[in-house]
Design a protein around this motif. Structure first.
Motif, PDB file in Angstrom:
ATOM      1  N   GLY A  54       7.788  21.045 -19.879  1.00 35.60           N
ATOM      2  CA  GLY A  54       7.777  20.370 -21.166  1.00 35.60           C
ATOM      3  C   GLY A  54       7.937  18.870 -21.015  1.00 35.60           C
ATOM      4  N   ASN A  55       7.650  18.142 -22.098  1.00 38.29           N
ATOM      5  CA  ASN A  55       7.614  16.681 -22.045  1.00 38.29           C
ATOM      6  C   ASN A  55       8.981  16.029 -22.167  1.00 38.29           C
ATOM      7  N   ILE A  56       9.997  16.809 -22.613  1.00 34.32           N
ATOM      8  CA  ILE A  56      11.336  16.221 -22.780  1.00 34.32           C
ATOM      9  C   ILE A  56      12.338  17.064 -22.002  1.00 34.32           C
ATOM     10  N   PRO A  57      12.446  16.829 -20.687  1.00 33.16           N
ATOM     11  CA  PRO A  57      13.375  17.603 -19.859  1.00 33.16           C
ATOM     12  C   PRO A  57      14.833  17.325 -20.225  1.00 33.16           C
ATOM     13  N   THR A  58      15.675  18.252 -19.876  1.00 28.93           N
ATOM     14  CA  THR A  58      17.118  18.085 -20.096  1.00 28.93           C
ATOM     15  C   THR A  58      17.862  17.875 -18.782  1.00 28.93           C
ATOM     16  N   GLU A  59      17.132  17.920 -17.664  1.00 30.02           N
ATOM     17  CA  GLU A  59      17.740  17.700 -16.357  1.00 30.02           C
ATOM     18  C   GLU A  59      16.957  16.637 -15.587  1.00 30.02           C
ATOM     19  N   ASN A  60      17.648  15.952 -14.674  1.00 37.20           N
ATOM     20  CA  ASN A  60      17.004  14.937 -13.851  1.00 37.20           C
ATOM     21  C   ASN A  60      15.943  15.547 -12.936  1.00 37.20           C
ATOM     22  N   ILE A  61      14.994  14.710 -12.562  1.00 34.58           N
ATOM     23  CA  ILE A  61      13.949  15.109 -11.618  1.00 34.58           C
ATOM     24  C   ILE A  61      14.015  14.160 -10.426  1.00 34.58           C
ATOM     25  N   SER A  62      14.241  14.707  -9.227  1.00 38.37           N
ATOM     26  CA  SER A  62      14.335  13.889  -8.014  1.00 38.37           C
ATOM     27  C   SER A  62      13.150  14.155  -7.103  1.00 38.37           C
ATOM     28  N   ILE A  63      12.612  13.085  -6.551  1.00 39.39           N
ATOM     29  CA  ILE A  63      11.431  13.160  -5.700  1.00 39.39           C
ATOM     30  C   ILE A  63      11.739  12.446  -4.395  1.00 39.39           C
ATOM     31  N   ASP A  64      11.548  13.128  -3.267  1.00 39.35           N
ATOM     32  CA  ASP A  64      11.776  12.514  -1.962  1.00 39.35           C
ATOM     33  C   ASP A  64      10.705  11.464  -1.684  1.00 39.35           C
ATOM     34  N   LEU A  65      11.115  10.368  -1.048  1.00 35.39           N
ATOM     35  CA  LEU A  65      10.214   9.259  -0.757  1.00 35.39           C
ATOM     36  C   LEU A  65      10.257   8.900   0.718  1.00 35.39           C
ATOM     37  N   GLN A  66       9.200   8.262   1.174  1.00 29.65           N
ATOM     38  CA  GLN A  66       9.230   7.608   2.475  1.00 29.65           C
ATOM     39  C   GLN A  66      10.063   6.326   2.336  1.00 29.65           C
ATOM     40  N   PRO A  67      10.572   5.777   3.459  1.00 28.64           N
ATOM     41  CA  PRO A  67      11.435   4.589   3.360  1.00 28.64           C
ATOM     42  C   PRO A  67      10.801   3.434   2.588  1.00 28.64           C
ATOM     43  N   LEU A  68      11.625   2.795   1.748  1.00 27.71           N
ATOM     44  CA  LEU A  68      11.216   1.642   0.943  1.00 27.71           C
ATOM     45  C   LEU A  68      12.247   0.531   1.124  1.00 27.71           C
ATOM     46  N   HIS A  69      11.803  -0.710   1.021  1.00 30.86           N
ATOM     47  CA  HIS A  69      12.739  -1.843   1.032  1.00 30.86           C
ATOM     48  C   HIS A  69      13.052  -2.173  -0.425  1.00 30.86           C
ATOM     49  N   LEU A  89       0.835  -1.203   0.000  1.00 27.98           N
ATOM     50  CA  LEU A  89       0.000   0.000   0.000  1.00 27.98           C
ATOM     51  C   LEU A  89       0.869   1.252   0.000  1.00 27.98           C
ATOM     52  N   HIS A  90       1.922   1.230   0.803  1.00 22.94           N
ATOM     53  CA  HIS A  90       2.853   2.357   0.859  1.00 22.94           C
ATOM     54  C   HIS A  90       3.500   2.592  -0.509  1.00 22.94           C
ATOM     55  N   PHE A  91       3.899   1.515  -1.175  1.00 27.82           N
ATOM     56  CA  PHE A  91       4.510   1.633  -2.502  1.00 27.82           C
ATOM     57  C   PHE A  91       3.511   2.206  -3.510  1.00 27.82           C
ATOM     58  N   LYS A  92       2.278   1.750  -3.446  1.00 31.87           N
ATOM     59  CA  LYS A  92       1.233   2.237  -4.354  1.00 31.87           C
ATOM     60  C   LYS A  92       1.015   3.739  -4.191  1.00 31.87           C
ATOM     61  N   LEU A  93       0.977   4.208  -2.946  1.00 34.21           N
ATOM     62  CA  LEU A  93       0.805   5.642  -2.688  1.00 34.21           C
ATOM     63  C   LEU A  93       2.024   6.423  -3.186  1.00 34.21           C
ATOM     64  N   CYS A  94       3.223   5.878  -2.995  1.00 32.15           N
ATOM     65  CA  CYS A  94       4.440   6.524  -3.514  1.00 32.15           C
ATOM     66  C   CYS A  94       4.364   6.692  -5.027  1.00 32.15           C
ATOM     67  N   ASN A 126      19.967   6.846   5.063  1.00 31.59           N
ATOM     68  CA  ASN A 126      18.566   6.671   5.476  1.00 31.59           C
ATOM     69  C   ASN A 126      17.611   7.696   4.866  1.00 31.59           C
ATOM     70  N   LYS A 127      18.043   8.390   3.827  1.00 33.12           N
ATOM     71  CA  LYS A 127      17.160   9.257   3.056  1.00 33.12           C
ATOM     72  C   LYS A 127      16.856   8.559   1.728  1.00 33.12           C
ATOM     73  N   TYR A 128      15.578   8.555   1.330  1.00 30.46           N
ATOM     74  CA  TYR A 128      15.151   7.846   0.128  1.00 30.46           C
ATOM     75  C   TYR A 128      14.689   8.836  -0.940  1.00 30.46           C
ATOM     76  N   THR A 129      15.116   8.604  -2.161  1.00 31.26           N
ATOM     77  CA  THR A 129      14.671   9.420  -3.296  1.00 31.26           C
ATOM     78  C   THR A 129      14.452   8.527  -4.514  1.00 31.26           C
ATOM     79  N   LEU A 130      13.648   9.030  -5.430  1.00 30.13           N
ATOM     80  CA  LEU A 130      13.565   8.456  -6.772  1.00 30.13           C
ATOM     81  C   LEU A 130      14.021   9.534  -7.735  1.00 30.13           C
TER      82      LEU A 130
END
Length: 432
Positions: A27-42, A6-11, A122-126
């Motif tokens: 725009g639809n074709i970025p030239t830089e990475n996009i990082s998103i903070d996440l709650q802990p995942l295994h 459930l946690h993964f689905k919400l993420c 212990n910090k999680y990102t995608l």
């Protein structure tokens, strides 16, 4: 497990919303990475669930500070990259570039992943990687293919058959041949491939997880570039870590068993520290690394020898630190240090030629090097304590350094000791 799913689905829902908003604003074709903070995942539970996304790569450092779980690719390079900006590459090099290689594992292969789940302190990102050619829509399509995390389980399998290449008899002949070449080749590392055929399919992620539990302070890696083969490992040995101009490496050579009791363990540890043959073997590795770094005009400091204790064996290790010239690149370091005498021999080219002419199987990425490169840091492990898995079969690899005083019977036993952890995890040999 239900809560994890459930946690993964919400993420995933939050990530999709964030990407859709970015597509509208940037725009639809970025030239830089996009990082998103996440709650802990295994991360390993996520890896286990995926069966149709390639490449799928997991990498975890021996200090347990960084873990990467990577899916898909926006770049695929068969050379060592130079990372600039926010680029991140992960991959490896085969043991010998001039030799025959495994299918899907060429001489050199580095991936710039499309998706990178990262755990750091212990910090999680995608991080969704973009370089001006990969679109947000393609990224969303890849995210939609990700399956819900799957629980890790204890291996429940049986070994039906084992085949060693070389055989024990062939090994004796090889060792004798190597000893006759000792004047021009003071050390050579010969190795063995042990193919195990099991009763059931081998889940590589479950095996990797249990391998990590047995040896928690090792590098952990899993590389899958296509459907059928997965290369995994739990390696105690660092090739090098480079952060700006600071380098960490080590001479890891010399092996004895762990003791059955604390007093036995201590006695074997002292043997490791005092054995002349083991000291000679380690010194050859030290000499090679230091000479290579001196050639790059680095300022070098060797630490005191210590014993690295693992689940079934213990190794003699000498830490080495260096300050590099500003112009020294990760590519230069890989070309200078890989492969070290710890997995090849000394002099290196003589040993490599002997291995190429005499070992009766293909090493591929075994004893190669795997790791990552970005603009700030690179970290590479030597790909030992590794295995190539395909459905119900697994190929285990182990090597032994041959120097003056080496005996075939003792070195064969060392090969067995080095694969003992995986043999124990996969259960017992069944009688036919």
């Amino acid at each position: 497990m239900q809560n994890i799913q459930l946690h993964f689905k919400l993420c995933m829902q939050n990530i999709r919303k964030a990407l859709e908003n970015i597509a509208m604003t940037r725009g639809n074709i970025p030239t830089e990475n996009i990082s998103i903070d996440l709650q802990p995942l295994h991360l390993l539970t996520i890896l286990k669930a995926q069966h149709s996304i390639y490449p799928a790569i997991y990498w975890h450092d021996k200090e347990q500070q960084q873990s990467f779980l990577c899916f898909g690719s926006i770049e695929r390079l068969q050379h060592i990259p130079s990372a600039t900006g926010d680029a991140f590459y992960i991959g490896g090099l085969a043991f010998q570039s001039e030799a025959t290689q495994w299918p899907n594992f060429p001489n050199t292969l580095f991936i710039r992943p499309a998706l990178v789940f990262k755990k750091e302190h212990n910090k999680y990102t995608l991080t969704c990687h973009f370089n001006g050619t990969f679109s947000v829509q393609e990224c969303l399509h890849l995210l939609n293919k990700l399956k819900q995390p799957c629980a890790l389980k204890k291996i429940n399998n049986h070994i039906l058959m084992r085949q060693d290449i070389p055989s024990k008899k062939q090994w004796g002949t090889l060792v004798k041949h190597a000893m006759l070449c000792r004047e021009e080749m003071p050390k050579v590392v010969l190795s063995r491939q042990s193919t195990l055929h099991c009763k059931n399919s081998i889940n590589s992620t479950d095996l990797l997880h249990q391998y990590q539990q047995a040896n928690p302070n090792n590098f952990l890696f899993s590389f899958q570039f296509a459907e059928k083969q997965v290369f995994i490992g739990c390696s105690p040995e660092r090739l090098f870590s480079k952060e700006k101009q600071q380098l960490k490496t080590e001479a890891l050579a010399g092996t004895v068993l762990r003791g059955a009791t604390p007093s036995d363990d201590l006695q074997l540890l002292q043997q490791l520290l005092n054995d002349k043959k083991i000291k000679r073997e380690n010194e050859l590795v030290q000499h090679y690394i230091v000479s290579g770094l001196q050639h790059l005009n680095a300022h070098i400091k060797c630490g005191s020898p210590y014993v690295l204790q693992l689940h079934k064996v213990q190794h003699l290790c000498v830490p080495i630190q260096a300050t590099l010239c500003k112009k020294t690149s990760t590519k230069t370091l890989l070309e200078t240090l890989h492969p070290t005498p710890a997995v090849a021999g000394f002099p290196k080219q003589t040993a490599l030629q002997f291995i190429k002419e005499n070992e009766p199987y293909v090493r591929g990425w075994y004893a190669g090097t795997v790791g990552y490169i970005n603009a700030q840091k690179s970290d590479f492990s030597v790909a030992i304590r590794s295995a190539l898995i395909s459905d119900k079969s697994i190929q285990l690899f182990a090597g032994a350094g041959l120097v003056k005083g080496s005996k075939a019977r003792q070195e064969w036993q060392e090969l067995d000791n080095k694969i003992q952890t995986v043999l124990a995890l996969l259960s017992h040999l069944e009688e036919n």
